[in-house]
Scaffold this motif. Structure first.
Motif, PDB file in Angstrom:
ATOM      1  N   GLN A  46       0.831  -1.198   0.000  1.00  0.00           N
ATOM      2  CA  GLN A  46       0.000   0.000   0.000  1.00  0.00           C
ATOM      3  C   GLN A  46       0.869   1.253   0.000  1.00  0.00           C
ATOM      4  O   GLN A  46       0.571   2.222  -0.690  1.00  0.00           O
ATOM      5  CB  GLN A  46      -0.931   0.008   1.202  1.00  0.00           C
ATOM      6  N   ALA A  50       0.865   4.033  -2.926  1.00  0.00           N
ATOM      7  CA  ALA A  50       0.611   5.448  -2.653  1.00  0.00           C
ATOM      8  C   ALA A  50       1.700   6.319  -3.257  1.00  0.00           C
ATOM      9  O   ALA A  50       1.418   7.376  -3.840  1.00  0.00           O
ATOM     10  CB  ALA A  50       0.510   5.685  -1.146  1.00  0.00           C
ATOM     11  N   THR A  68      -6.584  14.374  -4.862  1.00  0.00           N
ATOM     12  CA  THR A  68      -6.993  13.527  -3.751  1.00  0.00           C
ATOM     13  C   THR A  68      -7.845  12.367  -4.244  1.00  0.00           C
ATOM     14  O   THR A  68      -7.621  11.210  -3.872  1.00  0.00           O
ATOM     15  CB  THR A  68      -7.768  14.340  -2.700  1.00  0.00           C
ATOM     16  N   SER A  69      -8.806  12.675  -5.093  1.00  0.00           N
ATOM     17  CA  SER A  69      -9.687  11.649  -5.641  1.00  0.00           C
ATOM     18  C   SER A  69      -8.911  10.640  -6.476  1.00  0.00           C
ATOM     19  O   SER A  69      -9.099   9.428  -6.348  1.00  0.00           O
ATOM     20  CB  SER A  69     -10.777  12.307  -6.490  1.00  0.00           C
ATOM     21  N   THR A  71      -5.661   9.911  -6.364  1.00  0.00           N
ATOM     22  CA  THR A  71      -4.747   9.127  -5.529  1.00  0.00           C
ATOM     23  C   THR A  71      -5.502   8.074  -4.729  1.00  0.00           C
ATOM     24  O   THR A  71      -5.065   6.924  -4.643  1.00  0.00           O
ATOM     25  CB  THR A  71      -3.946  10.045  -4.593  1.00  0.00           C
ATOM     26  N   LYS A  72      -6.645   8.444  -4.171  1.00  0.00           N
ATOM     27  CA  LYS A  72      -7.432   7.503  -3.380  1.00  0.00           C
ATOM     28  C   LYS A  72      -7.897   6.328  -4.239  1.00  0.00           C
ATOM     29  O   LYS A  72      -7.768   5.169  -3.846  1.00  0.00           O
ATOM     30  CB  LYS A  72      -8.640   8.222  -2.782  1.00  0.00           C
ATOM     31  N   LYS A  73      -8.408   6.609  -5.430  1.00  0.00           N
ATOM     32  CA  LYS A  73      -8.878   5.558  -6.329  1.00  0.00           C
ATOM     33  C   LYS A  73      -7.723   4.702  -6.814  1.00  0.00           C
ATOM     34  O   LYS A  73      -7.824   3.482  -6.891  1.00  0.00           O
ATOM     35  CB  LYS A  73      -9.603   6.171  -7.528  1.00  0.00           C
ATOM     36  N   SER A  76      -6.580   2.422  -4.013  1.00  0.00           N
ATOM     37  CA  SER A  76      -7.606   1.414  -3.797  1.00  0.00           C
ATOM     38  C   SER A  76      -7.543   0.327  -4.870  1.00  0.00           C
ATOM     39  O   SER A  76      -7.644  -0.864  -4.567  1.00  0.00           O
ATOM     40  CB  SER A  76      -8.986   2.070  -3.794  1.00  0.00           C
TER      41      SER A  76
END
Length: 81
Positions: A46, A50, A68-69, A71-73, A76
């Motif tokens: 993880q 990242a 942010t969106s 990177t998060k997706k 995931s």
């Protein structure tokens, strides 16, 4: 219209990254990891994801909520959750 273009870009990039490499979960399963070894592997995987996703967001010149969106997706998808 701009928002729709961003969403389409995220979906397309997410599909490419999912096809490019197996997820961390799949790799942990393939290695038959369990318990502390699996937790350690997943944590490292993880963290690596990242870092990779963050550098990809930088190269795409994303900022703010889009970054942010993305990177998060991306993380995931890479982790497989």
């Amino acid at each position: 219209m701009r928002r729709l273009a961003l969403i389409a870009m995220f979906l397309f990039c997410g599909a490419l990254s999912a096809q490019a490499d197996d997820s961390c979960t799949m790799r942990a399963t393939a290695k038959n990891l369990a318990g502390a070894a699996q937790a350690s592997f997943m944590k490292k995987c993880q963290k690596d994801a990242a870092s990779t996703c963050d550098s990809t967001a930088t190269s795409k010149k994303l900022a703010g909520a889009a970054r942010t969106s993305f990177t998060k997706k991306c993380v995931s998808d890479a982790v497989g959750t």
